[in-house]
Enzyme design. Structure first.
Site, PDB file in Angstrom:
ATOM      1  N   ARG A 126       0.062  12.735   2.217  1.00 24.98           N
ATOM      2  CA  ARG A 126       0.757  13.385   3.325  1.00 24.98           C
ATOM      3  C   ARG A 126       0.978  14.844   2.956  1.00 24.98           C
ATOM      4  O   ARG A 126       1.297  15.167   1.812  1.00 24.98           O
ATOM      5  CB  ARG A 126       2.107  12.702   3.618  1.00 24.98           C
ATOM      6  CG  ARG A 126       1.979  11.349   4.296  1.00 24.98           C
ATOM      7  CD  ARG A 126       1.439  11.472   5.718  1.00 24.98           C
ATOM      8  NE  ARG A 126       1.421  10.203   6.438  1.00 24.98           N
ATOM      9  CZ  ARG A 126       0.390   9.378   6.473  1.00 24.98           C
ATOM     10  NH1 ARG A 126      -0.713   9.683   5.791  1.00 24.98           N
ATOM     11  NH2 ARG A 126       0.438   8.261   7.176  1.00 24.98           N
ATOM     12  N   VAL A 172      -4.742  13.482  -0.410  1.00 28.59           N
ATOM     13  CA  VAL A 172      -5.187  12.548   0.637  1.00 28.59           C
ATOM     14  C   VAL A 172      -4.019  11.680   1.093  1.00 28.59           C
ATOM     15  O   VAL A 172      -4.224  10.634   1.707  1.00 28.59           O
ATOM     16  CB  VAL A 172      -6.345  11.650   0.144  1.00 28.59           C
ATOM     17  CG1 VAL A 172      -7.592  12.464  -0.110  1.00 28.59           C
ATOM     18  CG2 VAL A 172      -5.939  10.859  -1.103  1.00 28.59           C
ATOM     19  N   HIS A 181      -7.634  15.329   8.254  1.00 24.36           N
ATOM     20  CA  HIS A 181      -6.915  14.054   8.112  1.00 24.36           C
ATOM     21  C   HIS A 181      -7.824  12.868   8.463  1.00 24.36           C
ATOM     22  O   HIS A 181      -7.498  12.047   9.321  1.00 24.36           O
ATOM     23  CB  HIS A 181      -5.662  14.030   8.996  1.00 24.36           C
ATOM     24  CG  HIS A 181      -4.634  13.047   8.529  1.00 24.36           C
ATOM     25  ND1 HIS A 181      -3.291  13.237   8.683  1.00 24.36           N
ATOM     26  CD2 HIS A 181      -4.755  11.837   7.902  1.00 24.36           C
ATOM     27  CE1 HIS A 181      -2.614  12.205   8.185  1.00 24.36           C
ATOM     28  NE2 HIS A 181      -3.485  11.341   7.710  1.00 24.36           N
ATOM     29  N   LEU A 227       0.258   5.627  -8.301  1.00 30.09           N
ATOM     30  CA  LEU A 227      -0.789   4.676  -8.708  1.00 30.09           C
ATOM     31  C   LEU A 227      -0.628   3.366  -7.947  1.00 30.09           C
ATOM     32  O   LEU A 227      -0.499   2.286  -8.532  1.00 30.09           O
ATOM     33  CB  LEU A 227      -0.742   4.443 -10.221  1.00 30.09           C
ATOM     34  CG  LEU A 227      -2.025   3.870 -10.837  1.00 30.09           C
ATOM     35  CD1 LEU A 227      -3.137   4.898 -10.800  1.00 30.09           C
ATOM     36  CD2 LEU A 227      -1.782   3.432 -12.285  1.00 30.09           C
ATOM     37  N   GLY A 228      -0.660   3.460  -6.609  1.00 26.28           N
ATOM     38  CA  GLY A 228      -0.675   2.279  -5.769  1.00 26.28           C
ATOM     39  C   GLY A 228      -2.106   1.821  -5.552  1.00 26.28           C
ATOM     40  O   GLY A 228      -2.981   2.038  -6.398  1.00 26.28           O
ATOM     41  N   SER A 229      -2.371   1.208  -4.412  1.00 27.42           N
ATOM     42  CA  SER A 229      -3.714   0.686  -4.165  1.00 27.42           C
ATOM     43  C   SER A 229      -4.740   1.817  -4.057  1.00 27.42           C
ATOM     44  O   SER A 229      -5.863   1.689  -4.555  1.00 27.42           O
ATOM     45  CB  SER A 229      -3.720  -0.157  -2.885  1.00 27.42           C
ATOM     46  OG  SER A 229      -3.286   0.602  -1.773  1.00 27.42           O
ATOM     47  N   ILE A 230      -4.363   2.924  -3.424  1.00 30.63           N
ATOM     48  CA  ILE A 230      -5.294   4.058  -3.311  1.00 30.63           C
ATOM     49  C   ILE A 230      -5.450   4.752  -4.653  1.00 30.63           C
ATOM     50  O   ILE A 230      -6.569   5.022  -5.111  1.00 30.63           O
ATOM     51  CB  ILE A 230      -4.806   5.042  -2.233  1.00 30.63           C
ATOM     52  CG1 ILE A 230      -4.885   4.394  -0.848  1.00 30.63           C
ATOM     53  CG2 ILE A 230      -5.638   6.325  -2.255  1.00 30.63           C
ATOM     54  CD1 ILE A 230      -4.293   5.235   0.264  1.00 30.63           C
ATOM     55  N   GLU A 247       0.320  19.382  10.914  1.00 35.59           N
ATOM     56  CA  GLU A 247      -0.966  19.068  11.556  1.00 35.59           C
ATOM     57  C   GLU A 247      -0.838  19.075  13.084  1.00 35.59           C
ATOM     58  O   GLU A 247       0.193  18.647  13.618  1.00 35.59           O
ATOM     59  CB  GLU A 247      -1.452  17.690  11.093  1.00 35.59           C
ATOM     60  CG  GLU A 247      -1.731  17.626   9.616  1.00 35.59           C
ATOM     61  CD  GLU A 247      -2.068  16.228   9.134  1.00 35.59           C
ATOM     62  OE1 GLU A 247      -2.096  15.292   9.968  1.00 35.59           O
ATOM     63  OE2 GLU A 247      -2.302  16.063   7.933  1.00 35.59           O
ATOM     64  N   SER A 302       4.354   7.840 -11.460  1.00 32.73           N
ATOM     65  CA  SER A 302       4.841   6.901 -10.468  1.00 32.73           C
ATOM     66  C   SER A 302       6.336   6.744 -10.683  1.00 32.73           C
ATOM     67  O   SER A 302       6.886   7.280 -11.649  1.00 32.73           O
ATOM     68  CB  SER A 302       4.133   5.554 -10.611  1.00 32.73           C
ATOM     69  OG  SER A 302       4.433   4.699  -9.531  1.00 32.73           O
ATOM     70  N   ARG A 303       6.997   6.036  -9.769  1.00 35.68           N
ATOM     71  CA  ARG A 303       8.442   5.855  -9.935  1.00 35.68           C
ATOM     72  C   ARG A 303       8.765   5.068 -11.194  1.00 35.68           C
ATOM     73  O   ARG A 303       9.829   5.253 -11.786  1.00 35.68           O
ATOM     74  CB  ARG A 303       9.025   5.155  -8.707  1.00 35.68           C
ATOM     75  CG  ARG A 303       9.095   6.046  -7.483  1.00 35.68           C
ATOM     76  CD  ARG A 303       9.951   5.433  -6.399  1.00 35.68           C
ATOM     77  NE  ARG A 303       9.461   4.124  -5.995  1.00 35.68           N
ATOM     78  CZ  ARG A 303      10.059   3.361  -5.083  1.00 35.68           C
ATOM     79  NH1 ARG A 303      11.184   3.767  -4.523  1.00 35.68           N
ATOM     80  NH2 ARG A 303       9.552   2.196  -4.740  1.00 35.68           N
TER      81      ARG A 303
END
Length: 334
Positions: free
Chosen positions: A251, A249, A298, A171-174, A280, A193-194
């Site tokens: 890695r 979305v 990607h 739950l970061g900015s993205i 990839e 999240s951590r």
């Protein structure tokens, strides 16, 4: 006598514009090189030199205080060792797995990325992939284009997004931008999240397996680290269930791709929307044959608007650094 002032001016030392090392050009620089013209710095383009990289870095070791990097030019302990004057690493991407953060922390090297710039674009793509899988949009498009509608009749029904329980991994900015969009669709948002986010009004799960148990879909938005590699494994996917959807979305290596393919082939999960892959641009052949899988090369964060904003942010960070001003997007661990 009149010529003396002019001669004295000519003898005054000129302040040299500092160098920003670029080992290989990131996509931003390839597309918008004119945006990187600044009076505060100049680019030192290692890829244009005939010298081997090691020798090039050794030659310029004393003058390089900042590096602009990308996945094609990772910042490893070896590279850092060759640049003893390095004080800043700038990446134009949201991901930072190509930078050895531990070594940067140890040596007091600042790091900036562009996660905030790309958050909305990545969130749009993530929700788009989820809707596509649920409503079978890409699959239905192929059904119509291949002339199967008149021949076989009605297409199988898709599922609605509203009322779904969606677990966000990271739950970061993205991830936060994804959550806001899902709320608008009437979804119940959960997250892993951590550590808990004090500002987040959503239920927190310290364990991604438990998050999967309580979710209809998982959207992966976290960074790739040693701890998150293959975090989404077979046990997590089985816990998600036969109707469960995975969207990635972030890695590719955060998901154990081999185990995901097996789960999809054997119907142990309901579908997947994938913008990233482990190796990839190689994509497992089995994924190409599944109608319940939507694939993207990607490109979740790549829009012209996002690229331009990222250029502005990269240049602004570099200019702030060389003017001894606060960085605009210093890296904060999620």
């Amino acid at each position: 006598m009149e010529s003396q002032p002019s001669q004295e001016r000519n003898e005054q030392p000129t302040k040299e514009v500092p160098h920003v090392l670029v080992m290989k050009p990131p996509p931003l620089l390839t597309l918008f090189e004119d945006k990187f013209i600044s009076t505060k710095f100049q680019l030192l383009k290692a890829w244009e030199s005939t010298l081997p990289l090691h020798q090039f870095l050794t030659t310029h070791a004393g003058s390089v205080r900042a590096v602009l990097c990308s996945g094609a030019s990772p910042i490893t302990p070896h590279i850092i060792q060759l640049l003893p004057s390095l004080q800043l690493v700038v990446t134009a991407s949201a991901g930072i797995n190509h930078i050895d953060l531990n070594e940067c922390r140890r040596l007091g090297i600042a790091v900036t990325n562009a996660a905030g710039v790309f958050s909305d674009d990545a969130a749009d793509a993530a929700v788009g992939l989820l809707i596509d899988v649920l409503r079978k949009i890409s699959s239905a498009d192929r059904f119509v284009r291949h002339g199967l509608w008149p021949a076989t009749g009605d297409y199988p029904l898709g599922s609605k997004l509203g009322d779904k329980r969606v677990g966000i991994v990271g739950l970061g900015s993205i991830g936060s931008a994804v959550a806001k969009r899902l709320e608008a669709f009437g979804c119940t948002v959960l997250y892993n999240s951590r550590k808990p986010k004090p500002w987040a009004p959503y239920p927190f799960y310290s364990n991604v397996h438990e998050l999967a148990v309580d979710s209809d879909a998982l959207i992966v938005c976290c960074g790739l680290t040693a701890e998150t590699r293959h975090m989404i494994n077979r046990q997590v996917m089985v816990a998600l269930g036969k109707q469960g959807i995975i969207v990635n979305v972030a890695r590719g290596a955060i998901i154990d791709e081999k185990e995901m393919v097996e789960c999809l082939v054997h119907g142990e999960i309901g579908g997947a929307g994938l913008d990233v892959f482990e190796n990839e641009p190689s994509v497992p052949k089995q994924l190409l044959e599944l109608d319940n899988v939507v694939l993207s090369p990607h490109r979740a964060v790549f829009t012209p608007e996002g690229f331009m904003a990222a250029c502005d942010l990269v240049v602004a960070n570099l200019e702030a650094f060389f003017e001894d001003e606060p960085l605009l997007s210093p890296l904060i661990d999620e």
